[in-house]
Scaffold this active site. Structure first.
Site, PDB file in Angstrom:
ATOM      1  N   SER A  13       8.458  52.282  37.392  1.00  8.08           N
ATOM      2  CA  SER A  13       8.525  51.937  38.808  1.00  8.08           C
ATOM      3  C   SER A  13       8.590  53.201  39.671  1.00  8.08           C
ATOM      4  O   SER A  13       7.718  54.059  39.572  1.00  8.08           O
ATOM      5  CB  SER A  13       9.721  51.005  39.052  1.00  8.08           C
ATOM      6  OG  SER A  13       9.644  50.426  40.331  1.00  8.08           O
ATOM      7  N   ASP A  58       5.685  45.489  38.151  1.00 10.29           N
ATOM      8  CA  ASP A  58       6.655  46.563  37.939  1.00 10.29           C
ATOM      9  C   ASP A  58       7.091  46.734  36.478  1.00 10.29           C
ATOM     10  O   ASP A  58       7.529  45.783  35.832  1.00 10.29           O
ATOM     11  CB  ASP A  58       7.878  46.264  38.799  1.00 10.29           C
ATOM     12  CG  ASP A  58       8.754  47.468  39.044  1.00 10.29           C
ATOM     13  OD1 ASP A  58       9.205  48.071  38.064  1.00 10.29           O
ATOM     14  OD2 ASP A  58       8.987  47.801  40.219  1.00 10.29           O
TER      15      ASP A  58
END
Length: 317
Positions: A46, A178
């Site tokens: 991320s 993500d």
């Protein structure tokens, strides 16, 4: 320290990545070093994936700090609180501001993952196939595809946090979301890569793992008996924290406590959040404090080793 293999592992956390980048920037300034000179592999999830990409492509941590401080408010821009209310039904932010920020010439521009000067592993998740997904530089002869992908697309794929941003569809039409969903702390990803792709033994591995702050949360007693409605809000935070702590504990068992340094400072609940771009000054202040504590350990445990030269199997130029 011949035979040693050092990994920099960078956790997810949205705008809180500014903290991780600021810690690295302070260490570089205090010790007058380039942090990437001391790590053989950088892994990120991320926002940590964005930082890893930046480091691999030659950005200094202080430049990454400025990216978060400058671009964060536009990326996480709300609309008079309506986005917060609508978050229960729709994703919170549009993808375009983040996309444009990552493509800017002072960030990634048109450079590819294969342009990285360091071996990288960046996590994501394939929502369509319901499977984990890793982007890797060509540091092994079997890694023949990812090096061609523009870095901004990899950054978008690793940071497409569900309910905050829509999936990234820019890489082969795959619905990437993500990487923090399964590896918010990517330390084990790095250890597995070191063993499987670099042929390193566990007793040679050392890891510097940077979190993005750990909120001190009091878990409501309603969770003792509550159903989906009560668990909906705390579930994501709880799962992400539990996963990160579990990875840290497992990593200690695999490589030994003395071979892993994790920085993830406790902070009051609500002080920071994935999308609180207005807390940049507080994140910098926290990083300034924590980096003073980390610096001696960094110097003692990581600066005696110089990273091995990296020769990509499929150079872009």
């Amino acid at each position: 320290m011949e035979g040693r293999f050092q990994i920099l592992a960078l956790d997810g956390g949205g705008i809180k990545g500014l903290f991780s980048a600021a810690v690295l920037a302070s260490i570089e300034e205090d010790l007058q070093i380039d942090i990437t000179d001391y790590f053989d592999l950088i892994v990120g999830s991320s926002t940590g994936g964005i930082i890893a990409l930046g480091l691999g492509l030659g950005l200094r941590p202080k430049e990454i700090v400025e990216f978060y401080a400058k671009r964060g408010p536009a990326i996480f821009r709300g609309l008079f609180g309506l986005r917060s209310a609508g978050h229960w039904f729709l994703r919170k932010f549009p993808q375009q501001p983040l996309c444009e920020a990552l493509q800017s010439s002072d960030v990634f521009g048109d450079r590819k993952l294969g342009d990285s000067k360091k071996p990288l592993v960046i996590t994501s998740y394939n929502l369509g196939e319901d499977d984990v997904y890793l982007f890797k530089t060509p540091h092994h002869e079997h890694l023949k595809r990812d090096w061609k992908v523009p870095a901004w697309k990899v950054a978008l794929a690793t940071s497409a946090a569900p309910t905050y941003f829509p999936p990234c569809r820019h890489v082969d039409g795959i619905r990437h979301v993500d990487g923090g969903l399964w590896a918010n702390n990517p330390t084990l990803v790095g250890i597995a890569e070191a063993v499987s792709m670099f042929g390193v033994s566990l007793n040679e591995i050392a890891v510097l793992n940077l979190g993005t702050s750990d909120a001190v949360v009091k878990r409501s007693r309603s969770l003792n008996w509550g159903g989906k409605l009560f668990w909906a809000k705390p579930a994501v935070d709880l799962v992400m924290r539990a996963q990160s702590l579990g990875v840290y504990t497992q990593s200690i068992h695999m490589i030994g406590r003395k071979n892993i340094v994790r920085l993830d400072p406790k902070v009051p609940d609500g002080l920071f959040a994935l999308d609180k771009a207005n807390r940049a000054s507080e994140l910098r202040a926290k990083a300034a404090h924590e980096s003073r504590i980390l610096c001696p350990a960094m110097e003692r445990q990581f600066l005696k080793h110089t990273a091995r030269p990296y020769f990509p199997y499929y150079p872009t130029k």
